[in-house]
Write an enzyme that holds these catalytic residues in place. Structure first.
Site, PDB file in Angstrom:
ATOM      1  N   SER A 145      23.448  41.991  17.844  1.00 15.26           N
ATOM      2  CA  SER A 145      24.184  42.534  16.970  1.00 15.26           C
ATOM      3  C   SER A 145      23.407  43.796  16.589  1.00 15.26           C
ATOM      4  CB  SER A 145      24.572  41.420  15.807  1.00 15.26           C
ATOM      5  OG  SER A 145      24.653  42.134  14.632  1.00 15.26           O
ATOM      6  N   TYR A 158      20.244  36.205   9.076  1.00 15.55           N
ATOM      7  CA  TYR A 158      20.967  36.716  10.276  1.00 15.55           C
ATOM      8  C   TYR A 158      20.301  37.713  10.844  1.00 15.55           C
ATOM      9  CZ  TYR A 158      25.023  38.018  13.386  1.00 15.55           C
ATOM     10  OH  TYR A 158      25.692  38.386  14.234  1.00 15.55           O
TER      11      TYR A 158
END
Length: 263
Positions: A145, A158
């Protein structure tokens, strides 16, 4: 000299390449399984929700459903043992849980994110790397990501997990230099899928919808699957080290164009 292909027609037929896609029951994983099957791969679609996998396999020829929990070593080992070969591994299983600041972070959320995103990828890589090498032209894809490149408020857990995946990918590329395996990182920005934001906000559909509110054309799962297929299908001497893909409306993590409703 006898031509083996003349006495054994099967010897002339190239082996069908096999791709394993984790987290294939929805979102990017499902879209990637569909796209790689369309590219001619025999796809092992792996995830926990077998009912969704069975539906995918019924819809798409060439897809084999396999129940998999990447946080369970026995489950990973069982999948690896069931494979005759593996040419492509797409480590897609992952997710974000919570958006609290670090000071208010929930330890169980952080543990879960690390367990699925990082250790899940480690388990799958360790289990299937020998088969990738044995294939003579393996491709290992790590779905990370932009959160693994740039941190943001509320994303501590995250971002930490995705940074770890990025680091693992870079390390693997160094360690496998000289082996017949390409190591690819795909780092998407804003992707609108049915579950990602909903999972992050623990089922709060209103909060999840606000993430994409006013954003013209965020990426779709199919967009990311298209990028993965591009990287995987390059000639064997071409390695896509890292490919960052965002919607046009997202210039950076903190810079997103939004359109006011009614305009």
């Amino acid at each position: 000299m006898t031509n083996p292909a003349a006495t054994n027609p099967a010897a002339a037929e190239p082996a069908v390449r096999t791709a394993v896609v984790t987290g294939a029951s929805s979102g990017i994983g499902e879209a990637t399984a569909r796209r790689l099957a369309a590219e001619g791969y025999r796809v092992v679609a792996a995830a926990r929700r077998r009912d969704r996998l069975d539906k995918l396999a019924a819809d798409v020829p060439g897809v084999r459903p396999v129940t998999l929990d990447v946080t369970d070593q026995a489950s990973v080992d069982a999948l690896a043992a069931s494979l005759e070969r593996c040419d492509v591994l797409v480590n897609n299983a992952g997710g974000a849980f919570g958006l609290e600041p670090v000071a208010g972070g929930r330890v169980d959320d952080w543990q879960r994110m690390y367990e699925v995103n990082v250790l899940g990828s480690l388990r799958m890589t360790r289990a299937l790397l020998p088969k990738l090498v044995e294939s003579g032209d393996g491709v290992l894809v790590m779905l990370t990501s932009t959160a693994g490149l740039v941190s943001y408020e509320g994303g501590g857990g995250y971002c930490a997990a995705k940074h770890a995946q990025t680091s693992m990918t870079e390390t693997l590329r160094l360690e496998l230099c000289g082996d017949p395996v390409r190591v690819v990182e795909i780092a998407p920005g804003m992707v609108m899928t049915e579950e990602f934001a909903l999972t992050r906000f623990r089922g709060d559909a209103e909060r999840a919808a606000k993430v994409y509110e006013g954003v013209p054309d965020p990426l779709s799962a199919d967009d990311v699957a298209d990028v993965i297929a591009f990287a995987v299908t390059r000639p064997s001497h071409v390695n896509i080290d890292r490919l960052v893909v965002r919607p046009r409306a997202q210039a950076a993590q903190h810079k997103v164009h939004r359109v006011a409703s009614g305009t």
